[in-house]
Design an enzyme around this catalytic site. Structure first.
Site, PDB file in Angstrom:
ATOM      1  N   SER A 107       0.827  -1.215   0.000  1.00 30.95           N
ATOM      2  CA  SER A 107       0.000   0.000   0.000  1.00 30.95           C
ATOM      3  C   SER A 107       0.861   1.266   0.000  1.00 30.95           C
ATOM      4  CB  SER A 107      -0.879   0.001   1.257  1.00 30.95           C
ATOM      5  OG  SER A 107      -1.444   1.281   1.475  1.00 30.95           O
ATOM      6  N   TYR A 130      -2.442   5.439  -4.120  1.00 31.15           N
ATOM      7  CA  TYR A 130      -3.539   6.377  -3.873  1.00 31.15           C
ATOM      8  C   TYR A 130      -3.179   7.676  -4.579  1.00 31.15           C
ATOM      9  CZ  TYR A 130      -5.910   3.806  -0.104  1.00 31.15           C
ATOM     10  OH  TYR A 130      -6.629   2.900   0.625  1.00 31.15           O
ATOM     11  N   THR A 156      -5.962   2.506  -6.757  1.00 31.61           N
ATOM     12  CA  THR A 156      -7.219   2.392  -6.002  1.00 31.61           C
ATOM     13  C   THR A 156      -8.101   3.600  -6.289  1.00 31.61           C
ATOM     14  OG1 THR A 156      -6.196   1.064  -4.287  1.00 31.61           O
ATOM     15  CG2 THR A 156      -8.205   2.232  -3.682  1.00 31.61           C
ATOM     16  N   LYS A 252      -8.457  -0.831  -8.993  1.00 30.82           N
ATOM     17  CA  LYS A 252      -9.067  -1.455  -7.810  1.00 30.82           C
ATOM     18  C   LYS A 252     -10.192  -0.581  -7.266  1.00 30.82           C
ATOM     19  CE  LYS A 252      -7.760  -3.169  -3.203  1.00 30.82           C
ATOM     20  NZ  LYS A 252      -8.316  -2.258  -2.211  1.00 30.82           N
ATOM     21  N   HIS A 276     -13.529  -2.024  -0.941  1.00 27.06           N
ATOM     22  CA  HIS A 276     -12.535  -1.665   0.068  1.00 27.06           C
ATOM     23  C   HIS A 276     -12.796  -2.406   1.390  1.00 27.06           C
ATOM     24  CE1 HIS A 276      -9.343   1.558   0.043  1.00 27.06           C
ATOM     25  NE2 HIS A 276      -9.243   1.193   1.298  1.00 27.06           N
TER      26      HIS A 276
HETATM   27  C1  LIG Z   1      -6.954  -2.474   7.716  1.00 27.48           C
HETATM   28  C2  LIG Z   1      -7.181  -2.292   6.252  1.00 27.48           C
HETATM   29  C3  LIG Z   1      -6.446  -1.339   5.558  1.00 27.48           C
HETATM   30  C4  LIG Z   1      -6.619  -1.194   4.174  1.00 27.48           C
HETATM   31  N1  LIG Z   1      -5.827  -0.320   3.490  1.00 27.48           N
HETATM   32  C5  LIG Z   1      -5.909  -0.255   2.138  1.00 27.48           C
HETATM   33  C6  LIG Z   1      -4.992   0.543   1.394  1.00 27.48           C
HETATM   34  O1  LIG Z   1      -4.089   1.164   1.940  1.00 27.48           O
HETATM   35  N2  LIG Z   1      -5.164   0.579   0.042  1.00 27.48           N
HETATM   36  C7  LIG Z   1      -6.149  -0.120  -0.605  1.00 27.48           C
HETATM   37  O2  LIG Z   1      -6.269  -0.031  -1.821  1.00 27.48           O
HETATM   38  N3  LIG Z   1      -6.994  -0.894   0.091  1.00 27.48           N
HETATM   39  C8  LIG Z   1      -6.899  -0.991   1.426  1.00 27.48           C
HETATM   40  N4  LIG Z   1      -7.732  -1.822   2.118  1.00 27.48           N
HETATM   41  C9  LIG Z   1      -8.700  -2.658   1.382  1.00 27.48           C
HETATM   42  C10 LIG Z   1      -8.068  -3.989   0.989  1.00 27.48           C
HETATM   43  O3  LIG Z   1      -7.113  -3.802  -0.025  1.00 27.48           O
HETATM   44  C11 LIG Z   1      -9.125  -4.978   0.459  1.00 27.48           C
HETATM   45  O4  LIG Z   1      -9.856  -4.359  -0.562  1.00 27.48           O
HETATM   46  C12 LIG Z   1     -10.055  -5.485   1.544  1.00 27.48           C
HETATM   47  O5  LIG Z   1      -9.360  -5.725   2.746  1.00 27.48           O
HETATM   48  C13 LIG Z   1     -10.707  -6.793   1.082  1.00 27.48           C
HETATM   49  O6  LIG Z   1     -11.600  -7.259   2.029  1.00 27.48           O
HETATM   50  P1  LIG Z   1     -11.247  -8.400   3.105  1.00 27.48           P
HETATM   51  O7  LIG Z   1     -10.407  -7.734   4.156  1.00 27.48           O
HETATM   52  O8  LIG Z   1     -12.577  -8.798   3.609  1.00 27.48           O
HETATM   53  O9  LIG Z   1     -10.488  -9.490   2.402  1.00 27.48           O
HETATM   54  C14 LIG Z   1      -7.576  -1.988   3.496  1.00 27.48           C
HETATM   55  C15 LIG Z   1      -8.301  -2.944   4.212  1.00 27.48           C
HETATM   56  C16 LIG Z   1      -8.109  -3.116   5.563  1.00 27.48           C
HETATM   57  C17 LIG Z   1      -8.872  -4.179   6.292  1.00 27.48           C
END
Ligand SMILES: Cc1cc2nc3c(=O)[nH]c(=O)nc-3n(C[C@H](O)[C@H](O)[C@H](O)COP(=O)(O)O)c2cc1C
Length: 387
Positions: A107, A130, A156, A252, A276
């Site tokens: 990320s 981002y 994203t 994404k 997300h």
């Molecule tokens: C704690 C946390 C932080 C996240 N940070 C980002 C991020 O920095 N960039 C991003 O594109 N998605 C981020 N996401 C979304 C994840 O990439 C992903 O889409 C999501 O976790 C998928 O769902 P799941 O946790 O149920 O597998 C984050 C998700 C979580 C749980």
């Protein structure tokens, strides 16, 4: 050491070993958390078709994502502040993924920097971007990802405006975290976590501090992150970033068939059907419900992957059988990391691979690439399509 049989087992350990504010940061969704809950709950509505007396020898989980060979079609989603779930978390997760043979996505909002991860891991990883208001910063971080030989850029699109998670507000989870007395006392009850954090120099957003203009200390960083997510992000900016990057390009946060077509027009090599992890638009449908209409809209012009709610190999199988070319996991590997560091991420991948293999076999299949609708029983009103 307790027996780890499932992601749920890792989740329990993660909760026990990680300070409350970081556990809550991981295990929450925006507002009422309806979309967060639906992402997992909707997988349970899909049932599997049991087949028997078929040759089940020589089963294959290997596939490709972006033309890259993968041990199974499951990549690690980008997760911000992974290095606060466990010291050096991004390095550990990237290493576990490389050794297992699946892609890791770093990320923008990581604790370990692109350069930290590149120096510590054997294989190229993917970088998630981002879009920030500061175009110079964006250009330079793209160039840094190129210099680190990242093999794909994952842009994203679903976080131009940041969704609100109540728990983070209440816990004082800002960037950097507010060191209130309750937070400090809670950290003191997590000795392994605290020792790890004391021993690593990596405790703030190292992709940003020292790289973004005017950000040299933690106070600058707070102001910068609060102001920087770009609300003006549009398809023109997407094209600019694609051209600057020039390599494999993934979009994404697509949750709508119309947007999926625009993403194809924007030259995406893959799209990730995602909300997300239920952290942005509360009230959106789950990723798995939106997947079929998006696959139809894309018509094979790019790869379609999905994330959101995957907690088992059975879930992976359901997404593949609905037509996804690949899947991604977020919390499932973060639970592993918070529970047991690198070994925990490996364990999470092993658990999912084994579940996928056994479930595929019991469906009478031998190759993940041959899974299809014929393996599923899906409720009639399951799909998220507009009237
Ligand atoms: C704690 C946390 C932080 C996240 N940070 C980002 C991020 O920095 N960039 C991003 O594109 N998605 C981020 N996401 C979304 C994840 O990439 C992903 O889409 C999501 O976790 C998928 O769902 P799941 O946790 O149920 O597998 C984050 C998700 C979580 C749980």
């Amino acid at each position: 050491m307790p027996v780890i049989a499932s992601i749920e087992d890792l989740k329990r350990l993660h909760r026990k070993r990680t300070p409350r504010m970081f556990w809550d940061y991981c295990e929450s969704g925006s507002y009422t958390e309806q979309t967060f809950r639906d992402n997992s709950a909707d997988f349970a509505l899909i049932r599997l078709r049991q087949r028997v007396a078929r040759d089940l020898s020589d089963r294959v989980l290997a596939s490709t994502m972006l033309g890259q060979k993968v041990a199974m079609p499951v990549a690690l989603s980008p997760v911000g502040s992974t290095g606060m779930q466990h010291a050096d978390g991004e390095i550990l997760a990237a290493r576990a993924a490389a050794r297992f043979g699946v892609p890791y996505t770093l990320s923008t909002m990581s604790i370990c920097s692109i350069e930290d991860v590149a120096a510590a891991t054997p294989d190229p990883f993917w970088f998630q971007l981002y879009v920030m208001r500061d175009e110079d910063f964006v250009d330079r971080i793209i160039d840094r990802a190129k210099a680190a030989k990242c093999s794909a850029l994952v842009l994203t699109l679903d976080l131009q405006i940041i969704g609100q998670r109540h728990k983070d507000l209440k816990n004082g989870l800002t960037s950097p975290p507010r060191l209130t007395l309750p937070n400090i006392l809670n950290m003191a009850t997590k000795p392994a976590w605290s020792m790890g954090m004391l021993q690593t120099p990596r405790r703030q957003f190292r992709n940003i501090v020292g790289h973004a203009k005017g950000v040299t200390n933690l106070a600058d960083l707070t102001t910068w992150t609060n102001e920087q997510f770009d609300p003006r992000l549009d398809w023109k900016k997407v094209a600019r970033i694609r051209d600057r990057w020039g390599g494999k390009f993934v979009l994404k946060g697509i949750l709508d068939a119309e947007d999926a077509k625009l993403a194809v027009d924007a030259g995406a090599d893959a799209i990730i059907v995602s909300n997300h992890g239920g952290r942005q638009l509360d009230g959106a449908l789950s990723s798995i419900r939106m997947l079929p209409s998006i696959i139809r809209a894309v018509g094979g012009k790019t790869e379609v992957w999905m994330d959101g709610g995957i907690r088992s190999g059975q879930d992976v199988l359901k997404a593949l059988a609905l037509g996804a070319n690949g899947t991604m996991i977020g919390r499932a590997y973060i639970h592993g990391l918070g529970a047991m560091g690198e070994a925990g991420v490996t364990r999470a991948l092993e658990v999912i691979a084994k579940e996928l293999d056994i479930t595929m076999a019991l469906c009478g299949e031998r190759d993940v690439k041959k899974l299809g609708r014929h393996n599923l029983l899906v409720p009639k009103d399951f799909e998220g399509v507009w009237a």
